[in-house]
Design a protein around this motif. Structure first.
Motif, PDB file in Angstrom:
ATOM      1  N   UNK A 145       0.815  -1.210   0.000  1.00 46.10           N
ATOM      2  CA  UNK A 145       0.000   0.000   0.000  1.00 46.10           C
ATOM      3  C   UNK A 145       0.853   1.265   0.000  1.00 46.10           C
ATOM      4  N   UNK A 146       2.106   1.132   0.419  1.00 50.81           N
ATOM      5  CA  UNK A 146       2.963   2.310   0.558  1.00 50.81           C
ATOM      6  C   UNK A 146       3.552   2.778  -0.767  1.00 50.81           C
ATOM      7  N   UNK A 147       3.515   1.950  -1.816  1.00 52.27           N
ATOM      8  CA  UNK A 147       4.161   2.301  -3.072  1.00 52.27           C
ATOM      9  C   UNK A 147       3.188   2.744  -4.144  1.00 52.27           C
ATOM     10  N   UNK A 148       3.732   3.314  -5.222  1.00 50.42           N
ATOM     11  CA  UNK A 148       2.960   3.662  -6.407  1.00 50.42           C
ATOM     12  C   UNK A 148       3.482   2.814  -7.557  1.00 50.42           C
ATOM     13  N   UNK A 149       2.573   2.158  -8.278  1.00 47.64           N
ATOM     14  CA  UNK A 149       2.971   1.168  -9.274  1.00 47.64           C
ATOM     15  C   UNK A 149       2.389   1.500 -10.640  1.00 47.64           C
ATOM     16  N   UNK A 150       3.144   1.148 -11.685  1.00 53.80           N
ATOM     17  CA  UNK A 150       2.678   1.242 -13.064  1.00 53.80           C
ATOM     18  C   UNK A 150       3.148   0.020 -13.821  1.00 53.80           C
ATOM     19  N   UNK A 151       2.527  -0.188 -14.975  1.00 47.27           N
ATOM     20  CA  UNK A 151       2.892  -1.321 -15.814  1.00 47.27           C
ATOM     21  C   UNK A 151       3.376  -0.797 -17.160  1.00 47.27           C
ATOM     22  N   UNK A 152       4.509  -1.343 -17.613  1.00 47.27           N
ATOM     23  CA  UNK A 152       5.121  -0.918 -18.862  1.00 47.27           C
ATOM     24  C   UNK A 152       5.404  -2.133 -19.746  1.00 47.27           C
TER      25      UNK A 152
END
Length: 270
Positions: A145-152
């Motif tokens: 929950x503490x991180x920010x994620x994206x998909x590439x």
């Protein structure tokens, strides 16, 4: 942090004087009182508010990180102009900023997907919530929950045994210096360069060495000012199974087999 290493007050005074502004005129521009500006410049405000940092950062076009941690008075005019142009001298990411994100109906962060056709637009829209809201987005279980994620998406075979055309789920890295050597990352580069999926090692001189898992590809160096964002690898999605052995592994097995045969010959000859 040692307060002697925080240059916020002296930096905003230096930048004000560099623009030949007095306290009254700058305070008016920033909707501050002259007394508060004077207190900030002289370090009499022990706990400036986040709004104060962002106000000066936006006005002078210099990142909060540099305002806090770099003695700007010691930089050359060329370096100062580079800094104002966005080429940040204190390498902890392009700057300290609130990363633009999108959230779902439960107010939880989405994972945005940046498809191949959206790569060019991402370089100019990565900090624009409206742009990000147009990207495909979804939620994934078991992400911190503490991180920010994206998909590439990835292209090419430079990261075998991770299959070609895999989708990499990665976590935003604010402080590049926190990366351990050879950390797998998605690196967003400026200009016409592609997004790259590489092992990243941050040098003491501020450069980044990017190397492939596939030994057929040579490592290369990029400058920190050529990097927009870094996202640390967490997992990948693919319709293909990872290769159990690349060419290098196969060659190693052949060499080991030859060595075993030589050892047997030597043993039988004694």
């Amino acid at each position: 942090m040692n307060s002697q290493n925080i240059f916020f007050g002296s930096n905003i005074k230096f930048l004000r004087e560099r623009r030949k502004m007095n306290q009254e005129s700058l305070a008016e521009k920033l909707s501050l009182t002259r007394s508060k500006l004077n207190a900030l410049e002289n370090g009499h405000t022990k706990a400036p508010q986040p709004d104060d940092y962002l106000r000066f950062s936006d006005f002078f076009k210099i990142s909060v990180d540099s305002l806090l941690r770099v003695n700007l008075a010691k930089l050359s005019e060329l370096k100062l102009r580079e800094l104002e142009a966005g080429n940040d001298v204190y390498m902890t990411g392009s700057n300290i900023r609130v990363l633009a994100i999108t959230v779902n109906e439960q107010n939880k962060e989405n994972v945005e997907y940046v498809p191949v056709k959206a790569k060019a637009g991402y370089r100019s829209g990565y900090s624009d919530p409206e742009y990000l809201s147009k990207l495909p987005r979804f939620s994934l279980p078991n992400l911190p929950k503490s991180g920010t994620f994206r998909m590439f998406p990835t292209v090419g075979d430079s990261m075998l045994p991770i299959p070609e055309k895999s989708d990499i789920i990665a976590e935003y890295v604010q402080d590049w210096k926190s990366l351990k050597p050879d950390t797998l990352c998605i690196v967003i580069l400026k200009g016409e360069q592609d997004f790259v999926f590489k092992q990243v090692t941050v040098g003491k001189d501020g450069t980044l060495m990017l190397s492939s898992l596939n030994a057929m590809y040579e490592p290369y160096i990029v400058k920190s000012e050529d990097v927009i964002e870094i996202w640390k690898y967490r997992s990948f999605l693919s319709q293909s199974l990872p290769s159990t052995a690349n060419g290098q592994d196969q060659m190693m097995k052949i060499l080991l087999n030859v060595q075993e045969q030589v050892n047997k010959i030597n043993k039988n000859g004694k």
